[in-house]
Each structure stands twice: as C-alpha cells, then as structure tokens.
Design an enzyme around this catalytic site. Structure first.
Site, PDB file in Angstrom:
ATOM      1  N   GLU A   1      -9.593  -0.915   5.229  1.00 50.48           N
ATOM      2  CA  GLU A   1      -8.463  -1.217   6.017  1.00 50.48           C
ATOM      3  C   GLU A   1      -8.616  -1.064   7.600  1.00 50.48           C
ATOM      4  OE1 GLU A   1      -3.736   0.847   6.446  1.00 50.48           O
ATOM      5  OE2 GLU A   1      -5.282   1.891   5.253  1.00 50.48           O
TER       6      GLU A   1
ATOM      7  N   ASN B   1      -5.744   6.701  16.666  1.00 49.86           N
ATOM      8  CA  ASN B   1      -6.746   6.367  17.428  1.00 49.86           C
ATOM      9  C   ASN B   1      -7.304   8.009  17.647  1.00 49.86           C
ATOM     10  OD1 ASN B   1      -6.281   3.883  16.913  1.00 49.86           O
ATOM     11  ND2 ASN B   1      -6.630   3.193  19.256  1.00 49.86           N
ATOM     12  N   GLU B   2      -6.510   8.756  18.110  1.00 53.36           N
ATOM     13  CA  GLU B   2      -6.666  10.158  18.435  1.00 53.36           C
ATOM     14  C   GLU B   2      -7.373  10.911  17.330  1.00 53.36           C
ATOM     15  OE1 GLU B   2      -4.412   8.615  21.177  1.00 53.36           O
ATOM     16  OE2 GLU B   2      -3.724   8.800  19.264  1.00 53.36           O
TER      17      GLU B   2
ATOM     18  N   GLN C   1       0.858  -1.188   0.016  1.00 56.52           N
ATOM     19  CA  GLN C   1       0.129   0.191  -0.151  1.00 56.52           C
ATOM     20  C   GLN C   1       0.965   1.094   0.117  1.00 56.52           C
ATOM     21  OE1 GLN C   1      -2.001   1.239   3.618  1.00 56.52           O
ATOM     22  NE2 GLN C   1      -3.899   1.133   2.619  1.00 56.52           N
ATOM     23  N   GLY C   2       0.462   2.346  -0.605  1.00 54.41           N
ATOM     24  CA  GLY C   2       1.256   3.389  -0.843  1.00 54.41           C
ATOM     25  C   GLY C   2       0.424   4.642  -0.620  1.00 54.41           C
ATOM     26  N   TYR C   3      -0.040   5.011   0.663  1.00 59.01           N
ATOM     27  CA  TYR C   3      -0.783   6.008   1.273  1.00 59.01           C
ATOM     28  C   TYR C   3       0.080   7.163   1.777  1.00 59.01           C
ATOM     29  CZ  TYR C   3      -5.455   4.408   0.101  1.00 59.01           C
ATOM     30  OH  TYR C   3      -6.685   3.923  -0.366  1.00 59.01           O
ATOM     31  N   SER C   4       0.558   6.592   2.865  1.00 59.47           N
ATOM     32  CA  SER C   4       1.109   7.622   3.939  1.00 59.47           C
ATOM     33  C   SER C   4       2.548   8.298   3.311  1.00 59.47           C
ATOM     34  CB  SER C   4       1.578   6.866   5.170  1.00 59.47           C
ATOM     35  OG  SER C   4       0.593   6.730   5.927  1.00 59.47           O
TER      36      SER C   4
END
Length: 780
Positions: free
Chosen positions: A638, A763-764, A520-523
């Site tokens: 995801e 999560n924040e 996966q290439g997201y961040s």
C-alpha cells in the site's frame, strides 16, 4: 543489476570500508600537509583508481556502480585524497577519447594513473559557473598553435582540483581545427599553478599558461574532445554525489549517537519529536540522493549513447546530493549545539567537505537549471499521427513488453487509450464509482492489460518497474481514471505470495475479470495509524469465523462485493499477535455500509459494520493469528502504491498545460520553481523504481519505504499548491470546474494530496516509525 552484481557491489563496499578503517581518516584530514603519495599508491594497489576503467584499457572493468560504493565509503570516512579530481575525472576522460597519433601515449598515461605512480588532474574550466566544456569562456580560454615539432599553449584554466602535488594535467585547448586534448606536465616552462584552499582544506589552483611548449606526443585527442570531457565531468558529478551521500549518512549517524547520549531537561535529546522529525527529513534527502544515483547509473548503463539523458541524470543527482550533504551537515551542527560549531568536533569536517563538494563541478542551483533545460517535457503535445485507430482496432494481448523499445511501448499505449478509453471520462479529478468505470475495467480485462505488475502465470503483464512507470505516465497523460483497484494492487500480490492454491484459484480470476470488486478493511475508530489497536473481532465457530465490529475509511466500499480485512482472533496475547487476515463476502447477512462524504463533496469512503457475519474458515489467509505479518506486507504494497509517481506526474502535466497556455515557461522565477519541483518528481520516480524492483524480485520491502510514501504525498501537495497559484481565479473554483479547455482541475491535486498524507499511516507517524526503526533514536 542482477543479484550477483548486487552481491559483488556489497563486497566491494565492505572491502572499501575495511581499508579506510585501518587508519583514522578524519585525523589524517586534519593533519594533511600536501598529498601523501605513498598512501595514494596504496589506494591504487586495492584497485580503486582503475575500478571503472574497461579491462581492454588495463582497468578492472567493474563499472560505475562499484566506484560509487567506494566513493560513498570515502565520504563516510572523510578520506582526504582527491579520488574524484585525480582518479575519476582523468581516467574517465582518457578512457573516453579517440586517441590522436600515438595511441600508446593514452595507454601509458592510464596505466601510470591506475597504478598510482602518476597523479593527473583535469584542467577544463575557464570561467566561474561553467558546466560544460563547450560553453563560451571569453578571453581567458586556452589556445593552441602549432610550432615546428611542438605545440604552444596560452591561456588560463580555473578551479582545477587537485591544485598541488600532481605530476601533470589533461588540458583542453582551442585551435584552428577545433578543441584538442593535451597532457601538460607539471614544471613545464610557462606554466604557473596559483594554488588556493577549498573550504575543507583541499587544494585547487588557477592554471596560468604562457607560451608553454609541449612535444607532439603530448597531443592525446583532437576528435570529439568536448563530448568526452562532458562525459567525464558527468561521471565525476555522479561519483561526487556518492561521496556526498556517504558524508551525509555518517554525519547523521554521528548526530543520532550524540542525541541518544546527550540529556536536557532530564531526558535524552533523542526523545524530542521535533528533533526526530528534522533528522528524518534530512535522512529522506539522503535516500533520495542514493536512489536517484542508483537509478541514474542503471539508466546510463542501459543506454550509454543517450547523451542528453546522461547529462540530465547527472545534474539531477548532483543537485539532490548537494542538498542532502549540506542539509545533513548543517543540521548536525545545530543538533550538536555549541560543540558542533568548533573545529575540534568532527561535524566541522563533514560540513566543510559538503561545502567544497557541493560547489565544485556545479552547485545545486546550476544543476537544477541544467536539468530543467535538458529533461523531457512531461506533457508533450499530442502526436497527431497517432490518432487513427478505431474502437475495433486490434492490439496485442501479449508481447515481450520489457524487451520492446520504450518509445514503441508508449506509442502502443497511447494508440490503445485513444481507441478504447471513453472520451467523457478523461481527466476526471475524483474517484469514479464502479458503475461509471466498470466498462473500462472490462476492456482492460479482455485485453489482458488489467494487471500490469502481476506475473504472467497469474494473468498479469509482468511489466518491469520501468515499464510500469511508462504505463502509469501514459495513462495519466491521456487522462485515464483510476478504477477500483484494491484487488489488483493489494490483495492480488498478497494472495500470490501468501495464499493457498485454492484461494488463488477462487479469488484471482474474479479480480482479473471484474466479477469481484474488493475493498480494504483495516482502519477502525481509534485504530488508524495505530492499526494494531483494532477491535473488530472474529470468533471461531467450527469451520466458520463469526465477525462483529466496524471498519472505517474503506475506499469505495459501497461498490465492493468483497473485503479483505484484519480481525482480532485472540485477546489474550499482545495486540500484534492476535490478528488474522480474512476475506469476506460483503453480501453476507449482517453487513451494512454507510458512505462518508469528503470535504471535496465526493462519497469516496465508507463505514462498514459487521453484526455476527459468518465467514468460511477457508477464507483465512495464512495461519490463524498470523495476520500481522501479512498486514505489514500489505501495508508495504500500500505504501509502495501510495508512493507511486503517478499523482505527481499528473499534477506536473497539468502545471505544464496551464503554464504553456499562459506563457509562464519563459518566466525566470516560475521556471526555477518548476525546475525544483520537476527534480522532486523525478527523484520520487527513481526512489519508486528501486523499491518496485525489490517488490518484483520478491525481496522484503525495508522500513525506508516510509520515506517513499512521505515524499510522494508531500511532493504531490507541493505540485498542487503551484497549480492553484498559476490557475489564478480558477485556483479557488469548485472542484468539478475545469480550467480553460476543462481538462485541468486546479484544486484536485492539492485536495487529493491532503488526504494521501493521512492514508496508510499519517506522514507524522511514518516519520516516527523511521526515527525509531531505521535511525535508532531512543525514545522515538
């Protein structure tokens, strides 16, 4: 439920809300002076009292899902009438008994209750804290003796709700032939109702019975009475839980409205992140309760004869709903400030109602302990007679997996894993690289079991959510490692939904066979949780796109052959609008990779650099600049995958393994903590099932999915912390050092959970998203 049932339930919910809004129920509750029998008959006229009663017995036969929708709305509105005490319990019990003697007496009683002409309570409890009718009650239980043409009852029943305004009670009594059920009319000589108020103003009573004589026709049942009462109590608890969920939803909604208007320090209270996150955590408990209730009702409907499972489900749901209701109401008082502590504020109604409902029919602690005693062992000892298959044993490539009994399906999986999975790769606590796990991937591929959730027409097993969870649990139990699966769990569903026929034909077979390994290439740097800030650019050049930029935190990208990625294709529009979804061959010129070593010492992630990498335009999924919608769908998949109960289930199995070795299961303090975490894990499974069912049905995944990801990762972390605690010195040993027999790696769940709370949006950030998009807090 099928789509038609779901639509019907929502219509019933809307109808109930409309009925309740015709009067100010909160004001009615404040001014209630006894039971309003005329309004009770109105309630009966809309069908609520007979809603769950089978049609064959004169009811509507709409079932418990429908009744739960009504009860949730009753909790929201604060209906003062005792729907559970005088409606659910009595009708459920009468519908569940085998009549003794004159069967017409049961029918006449049911009819009069359903039409509202008679209000009947259930008197079963004989001691404080009693959860089941058959529990020993000591010296005060009600006994029955036969006297010429009549029966004589003596003894006491406690905590009967409602305690006043009823026409009679269904009373259990012990005699020489076992426990029988009688109808005891109010006003019978020798019967005294010692009434007292509950926290919310409802009445309860202790029923003193001294030589009360009833006619032979009052005998309703003498066979299976205790089981019938327990079943009615469990349905009462489930409906109580719906009522608690409803009151919690409403008091949180009232709190949001208050915070949006109330200002301190020159800004609305709703803009304070600390308050936002507290509200989200309270809302999470409500969603857990609601999803657990839905899952329990589905499971009970599917297997109505499984008494142990019904009892465990009812206790699990009541424990969660009691926590959700109390925490929501308590938080509402805090958020409203001093006015919330006054009687005139509506918050006080909800708080007092939560206190009453949470304690009646068993409190959260009691039901947590009951669940712990009834729930199946998450790590049972291996069945020795299942280990006879050899590596060349034949297993079915296809079958009616969802129609197969679950026990048979699980046994088949266990046999397969024993026969085919490499022994030296069992219980590995870190992600394996492709060269270590590819042989297993190929085995699953040849077997046709590589894509459990995919539709059959695309090469999958088409497992239902329940069967997917069974597959996950058995794999975790045996210690099957997770293979590189980004193509299976993320890209595959995206191509099935959004890809062209050509793209599905080109890419899906490679995913299934293992020929193509996807990352996966997201961040990117400065574009993690704020994904729309990505800068990796793709410029159009004829039939190609030229990609330049960087991706980071790509799991096992050093082993991948391809990457699905988000690229910026338009800088002139707002950041979400200029993003496209692209499939890239990582063997293309201009691609370079740098592995990243984690704190556990494992190279699990990669930075991937693109220097004018040319990609065919045919690899663009969806339209140009339309990638954000696909990205959100993929993020949904995801987060659904991140919310899988597999990690919590595995940690729980490891805890049981060590606890069994050390004899901790008999330690009261440990058992109570373990029961609490088992509830957390079970409710996670319920929530996952609900969302997995939505995904499988092709329904859009809602923003509430953020809560699933939060709960899954934080439950995993809590389980990991307990595992470290009970592992003693091994809790501080190196990651690769196993406890005892080597199959338990005490540090792994905790350390892995730390990472999971960051991935797919921290999560924040998930709490911020929920506060804004779902709760509607201004300034979030």
């Amino acid at each position: 439920m099928n789509a038609l049932d779901h639509e019907l339930i929502e219509e019933i919910r809307d109808s109930a809300r409309d009925f309740l809004q015709r009067r100010d129920q909160r004001q009615r509750k404040r001014g209630a002076a006894g039971t309003d029998r005329e309004y009770w008959r109105e309630i009966a006229s809309v069908g609520w009292l007979g809603m769950s009663v089978p049609e064959a017995l004169g009811g509507l036969g709409l079932g418990w899902h429908a009744m739960a929708a009504v009860m949730e709305e009753a909790g929201r509105a604060q209906l003062p009438e005792p729907l559970v005490g005088a409606g659910v319990l009595s009708t459920a019990l009468l519908a569940g008994i085998t009549p003794a003697g004159d069967a017409g007496q049961r029918g006449r009683l049911l009819e009069s209750i359903c039409d509202g002409t008679r209000m009947v309570g259930l008197a079963w409890q004989e001691t404080e804290g009693q959860l089941e009718a058959g529990e020993s009650a000591g010296a005060f239980g009600v006994t029955v003796t036969r006297r010429e043409g009549a029966y004589v009852l003596n003894g006491e029943k406690r905590h009967v709700v409602p305690g006043a305004g009823v026409d009679g009670w269904l009373v259990t009594a012990d005699g020489e032939h076992g426990t029988a059920l009688f109808y005891l009319a109010a006003g019978t000589p020798g019967v005294t109702a010692q009434t007292h108020e509950r926290a919310d103003g409802a009445t309860a009573c202790h029923l003193a019975i001294e030589s009360a004589e009833v006619p032979e026709a009052a005998l309703l049942a003498r066979e299976g009475v205790l089981d019938a009462v327990d079943e009615a109590l469990d349905y009462g608890r489930l409906m109580q839980s719906a009522e608690l969920a409803g009151l919690a939803r409403q008091v949180l909604a009232d709190s949001v409205a208050y915070l949006n208007t109330r200002q301190q320090f020159g800004q609305p209270l709703s803009s304070f992140q600390a308050l936002q996150h507290r509200l989200v955590d309270a809302a999470m408990q409500v969603e857990l309760a609601s999803n657990s209730l839905l899952d329990a009702l589905n499971a009970i409907a599917a297997a109505p004869g499984d008494i142990k499972a019904r009892k465990a489900a009812a206790s699990r749901v009541k424990a969660r709903a009691a926590r959700a209701g109390l925490e929501a109401a308590r938080l509402a008082i805090q958020l409203h400030g001093a006015i919330g502590y006054t009687e005139e504020c509506d918050v006080s109604l909800y708080f007092r109602n939560a206190l009453h409902l949470s304690a009646w029919l068993g409190n959260a602690t009691a039901h947590r302990q009951r669940y712990g005693a009834l729930a199946a062992d998450p790590a049972p000892q291996a069945d020795e007679d299942e280990g006879g298959d050899t590596p060349d044993a034949v297993f079915p490539r296809d079958a009616d997996w969802n129609g197969m009994p679950e026990a048979e399906f699980r046994k088949l999986l266990r046999r397969f894993f024993r026969a085919r999975y490499p022994e030296h790769l069992r219980h590995v606590p870190w992600r394996l690289h492709w060269d270590e796990i590819k042989a297993w991937y190929y085995t699953l591929s040849r077997q046709g079991w590589i894509a459990p959730s995919w539709p059959r027409e695309h090469g999958g097993m088409a497992l239902s959510p329940a069967r997917q969870i069974a597959f996950i649990e058995e794999a975790e139990r045996y210690g099957v490692a997770r293979a590189p699966d980004q193509g299976l769990v993320m890209l595959g569903p995206i191509l099935i939904r959004y890809g062209t026929d050509d793209q599905r034909a080109r890419f899906l077979p490679g995913i299934l066979s293992g020929e193509a390994v996807w990352a996966q290439g997201y961040s990117e740097p400065n574009a993690g949780s704020d994904l729309a800030a990505l800068r990796c650019e793709a410029l159009i050049d004829g039939d190609e796109l030229v990609v330049t930029g960087q991706k980071t935190w790509s799991t096992l990208a050093q082993d991948a052959t391809h990457m699905f990625m988000l690229v910026r294709t338009d800088k002139t529009v707002k950041k979400q609008a200029g993003i496209s979804f692209l499939l890239v061959d990582l063997n293309s010129p201009g691609v370079s990779r740098r592995p990243i070593r984690t704190l556990s010492g494992h190279e699990e992630f990669c930075e991937v650099f693109f220097d004018q990498v040319r990609v065919p335009r045919a690899n663009l999924v969806g339209e140009l600049n339309a990638g954000w919608g696909i990205a959100k769908a993929l993020l949904g998949f995801e987060r659904l995958f991140s919310g899988s109960p597999k990690h919590a289930s595995h940690a729980l199995q490891q805890i049981f393994s060590i606890a069994r070795q050390r004899g901790l299961l008999t330690d009261a303090a440990f058992a109570d903590r373990l029961a609490e975490l088992r509830l957390d894990s079970a409710d996670l499974t319920s929530m996952y099932r609900v969302y997995a069912d939505m995904a499988r049905a092709g329904r859009p995944l809602p923003p509430e999915l953020s809560l699933l990801k939060i709960w899954a990762t934080e439950t995993h972390e809590r389980l990991g912390a307990l595992l470290i605690q009970i592992a003693e010195e091994y809790g501080g040993a190196a990651m690769r050092l196993g406890y005892g027999n080597g199959n338990v790696h005490a540090l792994a769940p905790y350390v892995n959970a730390l990472a999971a709370t960051i991935f797919s949006g921290t999560n924040e950030i998930q709490r911020n998203i929920y506060a804004k998009q779902v709760l509607g807090l201004q300034g979030a």
